[in-house]
Design a protein around this motif. Structure first.
Motif, PDB file in Angstrom:
ATOM      1  N   ALA A   1      21.416 -32.859   1.843  1.00  0.00           N
ATOM      2  CA  ALA A   1      22.409 -31.883   2.300  1.00  0.00           C
ATOM      3  C   ALA A   1      23.572 -31.760   1.323  1.00  0.00           C
ATOM      4  N   GLY A   2      23.348 -32.205   0.067  1.00  0.00           N
ATOM      5  CA  GLY A   2      24.372 -32.089  -0.963  1.00  0.00           C
ATOM      6  C   GLY A   2      24.204 -30.829  -1.779  1.00  0.00           C
ATOM      7  N   ASN A   3      24.925 -30.732  -2.877  1.00  0.00           N
ATOM      8  CA  ASN A   3      24.900 -29.528  -3.697  1.00  0.00           C
ATOM      9  C   ASN A   3      23.503 -29.187  -4.207  1.00  0.00           C
ATOM     10  N   SER A   4      22.772 -30.191  -4.691  1.00  0.00           N
ATOM     11  CA  SER A   4      21.432 -29.925  -5.229  1.00  0.00           C
ATOM     12  C   SER A   4      20.508 -29.376  -4.152  1.00  0.00           C
ATOM     13  N   ALA A   5      20.544 -30.005  -2.973  1.00  0.00           N
ATOM     14  CA  ALA A   5      19.673 -29.574  -1.882  1.00  0.00           C
ATOM     15  C   ALA A   5      20.040 -28.176  -1.393  1.00  0.00           C
ATOM     16  N   VAL A   6      21.315 -27.906  -1.273  1.00  0.00           N
ATOM     17  CA  VAL A   6      21.766 -26.603  -0.781  1.00  0.00           C
ATOM     18  C   VAL A   6      21.428 -25.496  -1.778  1.00  0.00           C
ATOM     19  N   ASP A   7      21.689 -25.738  -3.062  1.00  0.00           N
ATOM     20  CA  ASP A   7      21.342 -24.730  -4.079  1.00  0.00           C
ATOM     21  C   ASP A   7      19.846 -24.429  -4.055  1.00  0.00           C
ATOM     22  N   ALA A   8      19.030 -25.490  -3.974  1.00  0.00           N
ATOM     23  CA  ALA A   8      17.580 -25.301  -3.954  1.00  0.00           C
ATOM     24  C   ALA A   8      17.148 -24.554  -2.701  1.00  0.00           C
ATOM     25  N   ALA A   9      17.744 -24.881  -1.569  1.00  0.00           N
ATOM     26  CA  ALA A   9      17.383 -24.219  -0.308  1.00  0.00           C
ATOM     27  C   ALA A   9      17.671 -22.726  -0.367  1.00  0.00           C
ATOM     28  N   LEU A  10      18.835 -22.362  -0.851  1.00  0.00           N
ATOM     29  CA  LEU A  10      19.205 -20.943  -0.903  1.00  0.00           C
ATOM     30  C   LEU A  10      18.372 -20.176  -1.916  1.00  0.00           C
ATOM     31  N   GLU A  11      18.155 -20.762  -3.087  1.00  0.00           N
ATOM     32  CA  GLU A  11      17.396 -20.064  -4.128  1.00  0.00           C
ATOM     33  C   GLU A  11      15.935 -19.881  -3.723  1.00  0.00           C
ATOM     34  N   THR A  12      15.328 -20.922  -3.167  1.00  0.00           N
ATOM     35  CA  THR A  12      13.917 -20.804  -2.779  1.00  0.00           C
ATOM     36  C   THR A  12      13.747 -19.885  -1.569  1.00  0.00           C
ATOM     37  N   TYR A  13      14.698 -19.928  -0.637  1.00  0.00           N
ATOM     38  CA  TYR A  13      14.665 -19.016   0.511  1.00  0.00           C
ATOM     39  C   TYR A  13      14.674 -17.564   0.037  1.00  0.00           C
ATOM     40  N   ARG A  14      15.525 -17.280  -0.942  1.00  0.00           N
ATOM     41  CA  ARG A  14      15.644 -15.899  -1.428  1.00  0.00           C
ATOM     42  C   ARG A  14      14.490 -15.495  -2.336  1.00  0.00           C
ATOM     43  N   THR A  15      13.662 -16.474  -2.699  1.00  0.00           N
ATOM     44  CA  THR A  15      12.459 -16.167  -3.473  1.00  0.00           C
ATOM     45  C   THR A  15      11.240 -16.040  -2.566  1.00  0.00           C
ATOM     46  N   GLY A  16      11.437 -16.218  -1.272  1.00  0.00           N
ATOM     47  CA  GLY A  16      10.347 -16.006  -0.327  1.00  0.00           C
ATOM     48  C   GLY A  16       9.736 -17.258   0.259  1.00  0.00           C
ATOM     49  N   ALA A  17      10.314 -18.428  -0.009  1.00  0.00           N
ATOM     50  CA  ALA A  17       9.781 -19.666   0.568  1.00  0.00           C
ATOM     51  C   ALA A  17      10.179 -19.786   2.032  1.00  0.00           C
ATOM     52  N   ASN A  18       9.327 -20.442   2.800  1.00  0.00           N
ATOM     53  CA  ASN A  18       9.647 -20.795   4.178  1.00  0.00           C
ATOM     54  C   ASN A  18      10.317 -22.173   4.135  1.00  0.00           C
ATOM     55  N   VAL A  19      11.649 -22.198   4.168  1.00  0.00           N
ATOM     56  CA  VAL A  19      12.417 -23.408   3.874  1.00  0.00           C
ATOM     57  C   VAL A  19      12.819 -24.142   5.145  1.00  0.00           C
ATOM     58  N   THR A  20      12.544 -25.442   5.150  1.00  0.00           N
ATOM     59  CA  THR A  20      13.022 -26.359   6.180  1.00  0.00           C
ATOM     60  C   THR A  20      13.820 -27.455   5.504  1.00  0.00           C
TER      61      THR A  20
END
Length: 318
Positions: free
Chosen positions: A160-179
């Motif tokens: 839930a830190g910067n790396s995780a949040v950046d990855a979550a947002l970027e992959t979500y906007r690329t079409g991943a189903n993010v959990t």
């Protein structure tokens, strides 16, 4: 001769400070120049403004208010070129023998005589593993590069830190189903202030599913087992980004003879003014000084190490 182990920003800054004092030195790096920054996500933007990342009095001009990874690599490369720093890349220090004033640095390519040693090896090379069954599966990665590979995939992000949040947002906007699986009860307060509302809104709208107060129980080929406050959950999964943080190479530091604190932080023991460790003539510099407390030290608040170390070495070699 001073040997600096590590060609990150603070290793380079220390080299510059020594050169300004006419103290001979070499910098030895096991990877490429600023290897940790090179391994950051390709589209990463720094939290700090460019002026706080400057070394050697060389202005760092970035296109935006916050510099990018690519701009930082170019800047530090230019700094090393401007000062003509003697940097040995892709050469790994394996051991350091001898004593203050008469050290021998053994690498996989050569041996070097040194009077003083500066260890500036950072902490990004070793991930904090979770010790969870299935963590060795090819689908589990502790480093995030870019989002494209996760398009249309079931992706679990741990952290839930910067790396995780950046990855979550970027992959979500690329079409991943993010959990997201998060041990605490919310996104960390240290997350970049311009990003935190974005991730919280995505979670609130259930565009990104987040399990708080949750632990990973097991990684499986096509699913992940989570221990949540509502009980065990088994979710479909193609890939995992376990962005749970990184740690210094404690094994290497002990091999070098650097004494570590006996608490959970495992901080190298050093003089707070000179940065010299209990092994005479051996110094630590940069974020490695924080041990496991990797969120307390950054480029901007460790640049001063270079001057303190160079001043002490100059005085002792005079």
């Amino acid at each position: 001769m001073v040997i600096i182990v590590g060609a990150g920003p603070i290793g380079l800054a220390t080299g510059i400070a020594l050169k300004q004092r006419n103290v001979p030195f070499k910098i030895i790096e096991r990877g490429c120049l600023v290897n940790s920054i090179y391994n950051y996500p390709k589209d990463m933007t720094f939290f700090s403004t460019s002026d706080r990342l400057e070394i050697g009095g060389i202005p760092f001009i970035s296109h935006g208010h916050k510099p990018t990874r690519r701009e930082a690599m170019e800047y530090y490369r230019r700094a090393a070129e401007s000062y003509e720093l003697p940097v040995h890349l892709y050469e790994e220090v394996q051991n350091i023998n001898g004593k203050d004033g008469n050290y021998t640095v053994v690498t996989d390519k050569d041996e070097y005589a040194a009077s003083k040693i500066v260890v500036s090896t950072g902490f990004y090379d070793i991930a904090r593993e979770m010790d969870v069954p299935g963590e060795e599966l090819p689908k589990v990665n502790h480093y995030y590069d870019e989002a494209h590979a996760y398009a249309w995939q079931d992706l679990l992000i741990v952290g839930a830190g910067n790396s995780a949040v950046d990855a979550a947002l970027e992959t979500y906007r690329t079409g991943a189903n993010v959990t997201m699986a998060i041990r605490g009860d919310g996104i960390k307060e240290t997350v970049k202030y311009w990003v935190k509302p974005d991730i919280e809104n995505r979670i609130k709208k259930n565009e990104i599913k987040a399990y708080f107060n949750t632990e990973v129980v097991e990684f499986r080929e096509k699913e992940v087992v989570l221990d949540t406050p509502e009980g065990e959950k088994i979710i479909p999964n193609d890939f995992v980004l376990a962005l749970t943080g990184y740690k210094p190479n404690f094994k290497l530091m002990r091999k070098f003879g650097i004494e570590l604190s006996d608490d959970e932080k495992m901080m190298p023991i050093y003089d707070s003014e000179t940065l010299e460790t209990k092994r005479d003539g051996m110094y630590v510099a940069g974020v490695v000084c924080g041990g496991m407390d990797t969120s307390s030290l950054f480029i901007e608040n460790t640049r001063v190490h270079a001057r303190h170390i160079a001043d002490d070495i100059q005085q002792k070699l005079a």
